[in-house]
Motif scaffolding. Structure first.
Motif, PDB file in Angstrom:
ATOM      1  N   GLY A  57      42.921  52.029  98.757  1.00 23.86           N
ATOM      2  CA  GLY A  57      42.592  52.294  97.146  1.00 23.86           C
ATOM      3  C   GLY A  57      43.840  52.461  96.846  1.00 23.86           C
ATOM      4  O   GLY A  57      43.483  51.809  95.608  1.00 23.86           O
ATOM      5  N   ALA A  58      45.462  52.003  97.766  1.00 25.69           N
ATOM      6  CA  ALA A  58      46.287  52.095  96.810  1.00 25.69           C
ATOM      7  C   ALA A  58      46.474  50.623  96.308  1.00 25.69           C
ATOM      8  O   ALA A  58      46.638  49.598  95.553  1.00 25.69           O
ATOM      9  CB  ALA A  58      47.667  51.768  97.225  1.00 25.69           C
ATOM     10  N   GLY A  59      46.014  49.552  97.005  1.00 26.91           N
ATOM     11  CA  GLY A  59      46.152  48.151  96.917  1.00 26.91           C
ATOM     12  C   GLY A  59      44.503  47.410  95.711  1.00 26.91           C
ATOM     13  O   GLY A  59      45.549  47.123  94.755  1.00 26.91           O
ATOM     14  N   ALA A  60      43.869  48.308  95.858  1.00 30.41           N
ATOM     15  CA  ALA A  60      42.879  48.344  94.705  1.00 30.41           C
ATOM     16  C   ALA A  60      43.017  48.654  93.235  1.00 30.41           C
ATOM     17  O   ALA A  60      42.812  47.477  92.161  1.00 30.41           O
ATOM     18  CB  ALA A  60      40.700  48.757  95.293  1.00 30.41           C
ATOM     19  N   GLY A  61      43.883  50.156  93.139  1.00 29.22           N
ATOM     20  CA  GLY A  61      43.964  50.464  92.209  1.00 29.22           C
ATOM     21  C   GLY A  61      45.063  49.592  91.324  1.00 29.22           C
ATOM     22  O   GLY A  61      45.284  49.189  90.253  1.00 29.22           O
ATOM     23  N   VAL A  62      46.241  49.141  92.527  1.00 28.77           N
ATOM     24  CA  VAL A  62      46.801  47.987  91.936  1.00 28.77           C
ATOM     25  C   VAL A  62      46.034  46.317  91.131  1.00 28.77           C
ATOM     26  O   VAL A  62      46.774  46.192  90.231  1.00 28.77           O
ATOM     27  CB  VAL A  62      48.185  46.959  92.969  1.00 28.77           C
ATOM     28  CG1 VAL A  62      49.010  46.124  92.100  1.00 28.77           C
ATOM     29  CG2 VAL A  62      48.911  48.287  93.080  1.00 28.77           C
ATOM     30  N   LEU A  63      45.029  46.555  91.973  1.00 28.97           N
ATOM     31  CA  LEU A  63      44.897  45.045  91.656  1.00 28.97           C
ATOM     32  C   LEU A  63      43.456  45.441  90.048  1.00 28.97           C
ATOM     33  O   LEU A  63      44.204  44.800  89.281  1.00 28.97           O
ATOM     34  CB  LEU A  63      43.080  44.536  92.976  1.00 28.97           C
ATOM     35  CG  LEU A  63      42.497  43.351  91.970  1.00 28.97           C
ATOM     36  CD1 LEU A  63      43.625  42.233  91.886  1.00 28.97           C
ATOM     37  CD2 LEU A  63      41.866  43.218  93.628  1.00 28.97           C
ATOM     38  N   THR A 106      52.986  48.762  88.113  1.00 29.31           N
ATOM     39  CA  THR A 106      52.484  48.467  89.349  1.00 29.31           C
ATOM     40  C   THR A 106      52.150  50.183  90.126  1.00 29.31           C
ATOM     41  O   THR A 106      51.302  50.350  90.483  1.00 29.31           O
ATOM     42  CB  THR A 106      53.027  47.527  89.961  1.00 29.31           C
ATOM     43  OG1 THR A 106      53.009  45.828  89.279  1.00 29.31           O
ATOM     44  CG2 THR A 106      52.315  46.880  91.253  1.00 29.31           C
ATOM     45  N   TRP A 107      53.292  50.483  90.173  1.00 25.28           N
ATOM     46  CA  TRP A 107      53.135  51.427  91.314  1.00 25.28           C
ATOM     47  C   TRP A 107      52.700  53.036  91.236  1.00 25.28           C
ATOM     48  O   TRP A 107      52.195  53.094  91.963  1.00 25.28           O
ATOM     49  CB  TRP A 107      55.097  52.249  91.614  1.00 25.28           C
ATOM     50  CG  TRP A 107      55.807  53.218  90.398  1.00 25.28           C
ATOM     51  CD1 TRP A 107      56.045  52.344  89.524  1.00 25.28           C
ATOM     52  CD2 TRP A 107      55.591  53.883  90.213  1.00 25.28           C
ATOM     53  NE1 TRP A 107      56.903  52.917  88.531  1.00 25.28           N
ATOM     54  CE2 TRP A 107      56.409  54.761  89.349  1.00 25.28           C
ATOM     55  CE3 TRP A 107      54.905  55.259  91.312  1.00 25.28           C
ATOM     56  CZ2 TRP A 107      56.504  55.629  88.762  1.00 25.28           C
ATOM     57  CZ3 TRP A 107      55.482  56.052  90.100  1.00 25.28           C
ATOM     58  CH2 TRP A 107      56.125  56.948  89.068  1.00 25.28           C
ATOM     59  N   LYS A 108      52.527  52.548  89.556  1.00 26.42           N
ATOM     60  CA  LYS A 108      51.730  54.086  89.115  1.00 26.42           C
ATOM     61  C   LYS A 108      50.042  53.655  89.306  1.00 26.42           C
ATOM     62  O   LYS A 108      49.349  54.779  89.282  1.00 26.42           O
ATOM     63  CB  LYS A 108      51.988  54.583  87.154  1.00 26.42           C
ATOM     64  CG  LYS A 108      53.200  54.950  86.834  1.00 26.42           C
ATOM     65  CD  LYS A 108      53.565  55.466  85.727  1.00 26.42           C
ATOM     66  CE  LYS A 108      54.889  56.366  85.530  1.00 26.42           C
ATOM     67  NZ  LYS A 108      54.863  56.213  84.375  1.00 26.42           N
ATOM     68  N   ASN A 109      49.810  52.331  89.175  1.00 31.53           N
ATOM     69  CA  ASN A 109      48.910  51.657  89.524  1.00 31.53           C
ATOM     70  C   ASN A 109      48.117  52.388  90.496  1.00 31.53           C
ATOM     71  O   ASN A 109      47.038  52.386  91.517  1.00 31.53           O
ATOM     72  CB  ASN A 109      48.300  50.182  88.911  1.00 31.53           C
ATOM     73  CG  ASN A 109      48.700  50.158  87.718  1.00 31.53           C
ATOM     74  OD1 ASN A 109      48.176  51.086  86.958  1.00 31.53           O
ATOM     75  ND2 ASN A 109      48.948  48.805  87.242  1.00 31.53           N
ATOM     76  N   GLY A 110      49.083  52.216  91.716  1.00 27.38           N
ATOM     77  CA  GLY A 110      48.993  51.950  93.593  1.00 27.38           C
ATOM     78  C   GLY A 110      49.039  53.588  93.842  1.00 27.38           C
ATOM     79  O   GLY A 110      48.028  53.994  94.495  1.00 27.38           O
ATOM     80  N   VAL A 111      49.428  54.886  92.834  1.00 23.74           N
ATOM     81  CA  VAL A 111      50.109  55.582  93.166  1.00 23.74           C
ATOM     82  C   VAL A 111      47.847  56.417  92.673  1.00 23.74           C
ATOM     83  O   VAL A 111      47.906  56.748  93.553  1.00 23.74           O
ATOM     84  CB  VAL A 111      50.374  56.657  92.384  1.00 23.74           C
ATOM     85  CG1 VAL A 111      50.455  57.918  92.202  1.00 23.74           C
ATOM     86  CG2 VAL A 111      52.183  56.341  92.889  1.00 23.74           C
ATOM     87  N   ASN A 112      47.535  55.630  91.498  1.00 21.95           N
ATOM     88  CA  ASN A 112      46.391  56.497  91.601  1.00 21.95           C
ATOM     89  C   ASN A 112      45.210  55.982  91.567  1.00 21.95           C
ATOM     90  O   ASN A 112      44.450  56.666  91.806  1.00 21.95           O
ATOM     91  CB  ASN A 112      46.090  55.397  89.727  1.00 21.95           C
ATOM     92  CG  ASN A 112      47.231  56.366  88.567  1.00 21.95           C
ATOM     93  OD1 ASN A 112      46.855  57.520  88.506  1.00 21.95           O
ATOM     94  ND2 ASN A 112      47.106  55.721  87.632  1.00 21.95           N
ATOM     95  N   GLY A 113      45.119  54.543  92.425  1.00 20.96           N
ATOM     96  CA  GLY A 113      43.971  53.711  93.441  1.00 20.96           C
ATOM     97  C   GLY A 113      44.596  54.790  95.068  1.00 20.96           C
ATOM     98  O   GLY A 113      43.439  55.426  95.747  1.00 20.96           O
ATOM     99  N   ALA A 114      45.471  55.267  94.901  1.00 18.37           N
ATOM    100  CA  ALA A 114      46.262  56.225  97.228  1.00 18.37           C
ATOM    101  C   ALA A 114      45.045  56.959  97.017  1.00 18.37           C
ATOM    102  O   ALA A 114      44.503  57.878  97.263  1.00 18.37           O
ATOM    103  CB  ALA A 114      47.639  55.889  96.764  1.00 18.37           C
ATOM    104  N   ALA A 115      45.917  58.088  95.305  1.00 18.26           N
ATOM    105  CA  ALA A 115      45.172  59.484  95.270  1.00 18.26           C
ATOM    106  C   ALA A 115      43.624  59.402  95.296  1.00 18.26           C
ATOM    107  O   ALA A 115      42.707  60.215  96.058  1.00 18.26           O
ATOM    108  CB  ALA A 115      45.172  59.743  94.125  1.00 18.26           C
TER     109      ALA A 115
END
Length: 139
Positions: A98-104, A115-124
């Motif tokens: 999810g984190a990888g897909a959120g960053v992408l 980037t880290w906020k996008n990763g946090v959103n995807g990880a959630a």
């Protein structure tokens, strides 16, 4: 000369193309039945985490979350039935995918440039799909 060739060959070419495109795909494409469910779960979690991180618009966060939910679904669907039975559903794997897909998805949408906020959103979104998806309960 060109008009004669166009009149002679074009109708036959168009008929062959039409017949080929309508008769070849006799088997419909079918997706996993949980893709929409997991994308909706991911979109909801993406919106909620986007509000908490104050990153991007509501639609952008829903897009990132839906992409993360669909990616988690694809990652779990790619595993063999034997591996799923042996290991269950690993929350770490779902959160990482999810984190990888959120960053992408954040790089594609460009709504939030952190980037880290996008990763946090995807990880959630990945964690929410792991928690709320009922794939584990159907065995």
């Amino acid at each position: 000369m060109q008009n004669i060739l166009k009149r002679a060959f074009l109708p036959g070419l168009m008929a062959a193309t039409l017949a080929g495109t309508s008769l070849i795909p006799v088997q419909p494409a079918s997706a996993d039945d949980r893709v929409v469910n997991n994308a909706a779960i991911g979109a909801g979690a993406g919106v909620l985490s986007g509000v908490l991180t104050n990153c991007g618009s509501l639609l952008d966060n829903a897009f990132k979350g839906a992409a993360a939910g669909a990616a988690v679904n694809a990652a779990n669907g790619a595993r063999s039935t034997r591996a799923r039975r042996r290991n269950g559903r690993l929350p770490v794997q779902d959160i990482g995918v999810g984190a990888g897909a959120g960053v992408l998805a954040g790089a594609i949408s460009g709504g939030c440039r952190t980037t880290w906020k996008n990763g946090v959103n995807g990880a959630a979104a990945g964690a929410a799909v792991n928690l709320l998806d009922n794939r584990r309960r159907r065995r």
